[in-house]
Write a protein that holds these residues in place. Sequence first.
Motif, short mmCIF file in Angstrom:
data_model
loop_
_atom_site.label_atom_id
_atom_site.label_comp_id
_atom_site.label_asym_id
_atom_site.label_seq_id
_atom_site.Cartn_x
_atom_site.Cartn_y
_atom_site.Cartn_z
N SER A 185 0.84 -1.20 0.00
CA SER A 185 0.00 0.00 0.00
C SER A 185 0.88 1.25 0.00
CB SER A 185 -0.90 0.01 1.24
OG SER A 185 -0.10 0.11 2.39
N ALA A 186 0.35 2.34 -0.53
CA ALA A 186 1.12 3.59 -0.57
C ALA A 186 1.50 4.03 0.84
CB ALA A 186 0.30 4.67 -1.27
N GLU A 187 0.62 3.74 1.83
CA GLU A 187 0.92 4.13 3.21
C GLU A 187 2.16 3.42 3.72
OE1 GLU A 187 -2.24 2.95 2.35
OE2 GLU A 187 -3.03 4.98 2.13
N ARG A 188 2.29 2.15 3.37
CA ARG A 188 3.43 1.37 3.83
C ARG A 188 4.69 1.62 3.01
NH1 ARG A 188 3.37 -3.61 5.95
NH2 ARG A 188 5.63 -3.34 5.87
N ALA A 189 4.54 2.13 1.79
CA ALA A 189 5.67 2.21 0.86
C ALA A 189 6.86 2.97 1.45
CB ALA A 189 5.22 2.86 -0.45
N ALA A 190 6.59 3.97 2.27
CA ALA A 190 7.66 4.78 2.84
C ALA A 190 8.56 3.97 3.78
CB ALA A 190 7.07 5.98 3.56
N ASP A 191 8.03 2.85 4.28
CA ASP A 191 8.82 2.03 5.21
C ASP A 191 9.90 1.20 4.50
OD1 ASP A 191 7.04 2.97 7.06
OD2 ASP A 191 5.80 1.14 7.09
N PHE A 192 9.85 1.18 3.18
CA PHE A 192 10.80 0.34 2.43
C PHE A 192 11.99 1.17 1.97
CE2 PHE A 192 6.87 -1.94 2.39
CZ PHE A 192 7.22 -3.28 2.37
N PRO A 193 13.16 0.53 1.83
CA PRO A 193 14.37 1.28 1.46
C PRO A 193 14.40 1.69 -0.01
CG PRO A 193 14.85 -1.08 1.59
CD PRO A 193 13.43 -0.91 2.05
N THR A 194 13.57 1.07 -0.86
CA THR A 194 13.61 1.36 -2.28
C THR A 194 12.73 2.56 -2.62
OG1 THR A 194 11.89 -0.32 -2.49
CG2 THR A 194 14.13 -0.98 -3.09
N LYS A 195 13.03 3.15 -3.77
CA LYS A 195 12.19 4.26 -4.26
C LYS A 195 10.88 3.65 -4.79
CE LYS A 195 12.46 7.71 -7.99
NZ LYS A 195 13.36 8.24 -9.04
N PRO A 196 9.74 4.02 -4.20
CA PRO A 196 8.49 3.37 -4.61
C PRO A 196 8.08 3.73 -6.04
CG PRO A 196 8.08 4.97 -2.84
CD PRO A 196 9.54 5.03 -3.15
N VAL A 197 7.51 2.76 -6.73
CA VAL A 197 6.95 2.99 -8.06
C VAL A 197 5.45 2.74 -7.95
CG1 VAL A 197 6.88 2.17 -10.44
CG2 VAL A 197 9.08 2.43 -9.28
N TYR A 198 4.66 3.81 -8.14
CA TYR A 198 3.22 3.76 -7.87
C TYR A 198 2.42 3.33 -9.10
CZ TYR A 198 4.53 6.36 -3.72
OH TYR A 198 5.11 6.75 -2.54
N VAL A 199 1.33 2.62 -8.84
CA VAL A 199 0.40 2.25 -9.91
C VAL A 199 -0.58 3.41 -10.09
CG1 VAL A 199 -1.36 0.60 -10.67
CG2 VAL A 199 0.60 -0.20 -9.32
N LEU A 200 -0.65 3.95 -11.31
CA LEU A 200 -1.57 5.07 -11.57
C LEU A 200 -2.85 4.63 -12.27
CD1 LEU A 200 0.75 8.01 -12.75
CD2 LEU A 200 0.23 7.20 -10.44
N GLY A 201 -2.76 3.53 -13.01
CA GLY A 201 -3.95 3.09 -13.73
C GLY A 201 -3.82 1.67 -14.21
N MET A 202 -4.96 1.02 -14.42
CA MET A 202 -4.95 -0.35 -14.95
C MET A 202 -6.26 -0.62 -15.67
SD MET A 202 -5.30 -2.42 -11.35
CE MET A 202 -6.87 -2.52 -10.49
#
Lengths: 377, 139
Positions: free
Chosen positions: A215-232
Motif C-alpha cells: 500500500s502507498a501508506e506502507r511504501a515509505a517504510d521500504f528502502p527502495t524508491k516506490p513505483v506507484y500504480v496510476l492506472g490499470m
Amino acid sequence: MAVDIRGKVAIVGIGHTRHGEWPGSSPELLSVLAIKEALKDAGIDRNGVDGLITCKSVQGTNKDIEVGPLLGFNPGYAQTLDYGTCNFSLHLAVQAIVTGLAETIVLCYGANARTMRFPFGAASPTLAGASGLMHIGGPAAMALQRHKALYGTTDEEFGWIAVGSREWAQRNPVALFREPMTMAQYLAEPYMIEPLRRQDVTMLSDGGVALVVTSAERAADFPTKPVYVLGMAEQSQIRGEHDPGFLDRAWMSSASERIWDQTGMKPADIDLLYIQDPTAVWILQMIERYGFAPVGEGGRWLAEGHSRPGGSLPINTHGGQLCESYMWGWMHLVEAVRQLRGEAGPERQVNEAEIAMYCSTQAWLKGGASIIATHKG
Amino acid sequence: MSEKTYAKPVPNLDDPEMGPFWKAAHAKRLVAQQCASCGSWIFPALPICPSCLEQALEWRDVTPAGTVHSFAVYHRAFHPAYKEDLPYAVAIVETPEGVRYTGRVTEPRDGLAVGAKVRTVFFEATDEFTLPMWELVEG
C-alpha cells in the motif's frame, strides 16, 4: 462507479534469477529463488508479507499450493492466476490491497520450460494442427500478413522491432541475445513462418521473477524508491477463434480507452513503453491499439525510430522477450521499475523517465495494461 | 492408396463434437453447425449456440469456396512429418456464409494473397481420414 486506485499501491521490490537454463530446477523452486531476491531488494523477510499471488508457468504448474511448501509460510491471502503476464498479477494485487484483503503481497512466476523441453508449438490433433498450423508464430504470421495487406506495412518497417530490441539488449548484460544485428542482417535472415523470421519470435527460457507490492501508506517504510500504480485496465476476447476478428485484436482498444479515461492521461504522457512480445507482431498491434500510432501506421511509426535507443518513446529497454528472456512478460515490469528508480545502469538508463506503461496479452484471449510512475499521479 | 504411413496429426474422427465434420469430409462435403433457432453458423463445433444459447445445432452443407482471410507460409517444420512439405502455406478461409476454416493451400499457390478466391479440395490422407484443403481459383 470506478474506484480511484491512482497512487494507492506501489511496487517496492523486484527480483529475478539469471536467465537461460536451469536443468533440474522446478518452476516452484525458481519462483522461490526470485522471491528471495525480491524480498532482499525490498529489505524485508517473509514476516513482512501477508499475500502471495503466483502465476502458473507456461507448463501449467507453479500454483500457490505448489509454491507454498517451498516458501515455508502461510500468508493470509494466497491466489493463483492462470496467465499473469505480470500485468494481470499486478492488477489482482492492487485489488487485494485497496480492499484490505492484504497489505504487502509478493507476486511470482517461474518456469523451466527450456530444459524440460516443453513441447511449445506442438501440433494438436485438430483441423488446424492437421493442416500444419502450429506454434504461436503461425497465427501471429497471419496477423502480420493481414497488416501488410491492409496497410502496406513492409518487412523493413516491421523489422525495426527486432532490430531495436537487439539494440537495447546490447545494453543489457543479462540479455540472452546481444550480438549486433543491423537492418541489412535482419532482412537477410530466412523466414521461419513467413512473414516472420526467427528474430521476430521469442525463445523459451528458464527462470523466475518476483515483485513485492504494498500500500502507498506502507511504501515509505521500504528502502527502495516506490513505483506507484496510476492506472490499470483489461479487456477479454475469451470467445477466442469464434470471434471473427481474433487475429487483428481490435478489442484491445477497449482496454486502451479505459486506461486513458481513468487516468486522464494520453499516450504523449508516457516516457517508457513496455509491451509483452512473444512475437514482434504483439508490439506492432499494441502500439496502434493503445494509441501510440494510428491503426495501420505502426510500421511507419517504428521506421521513424521512436522505440530505439535515443528515440522519443523507448520500447522494451531490456530487449524484451525477443532478446532478453522469455519470462511471460514479467521482466518487462522489472525493467520498468529499474528505469523509474534510475537503476538501469549507465548504458541503458533513460534520463528523467517518470511514467511507464506496460501492455500485455494472454495470446488471442485477453489483454491488459498498467501505468506506473515515480509519483502518485 | 499409398503404402506409406501417414505420420501427420490425425484428429479423433469419432470426437463427440467434431466427428460429424470429419464424417462429412470423408464424403467430400464441407459442413458446419447452424443454429435452427437463430440461424447462426458455428465452427469449430460447440455444444450450444453462443448467439442465442439454444441447443438446436444442426450440421449443414457450406459453400465449398471462399476468400483468404489470411495465411502463413511455413519454412520450418514444427513436426517432423511436415518437413517434406516445406515450404507450405496454411490459410484461414471465409466462406460466403461467414464460416471460417483453417486449411492447407495446395500447390501451385502463385497469387495467394489476403482476399484471394479459393475452393475446397478433399485430400484423402488415409482410408478413413479426409482433410479439406483449399486450391486457388483462377482470376
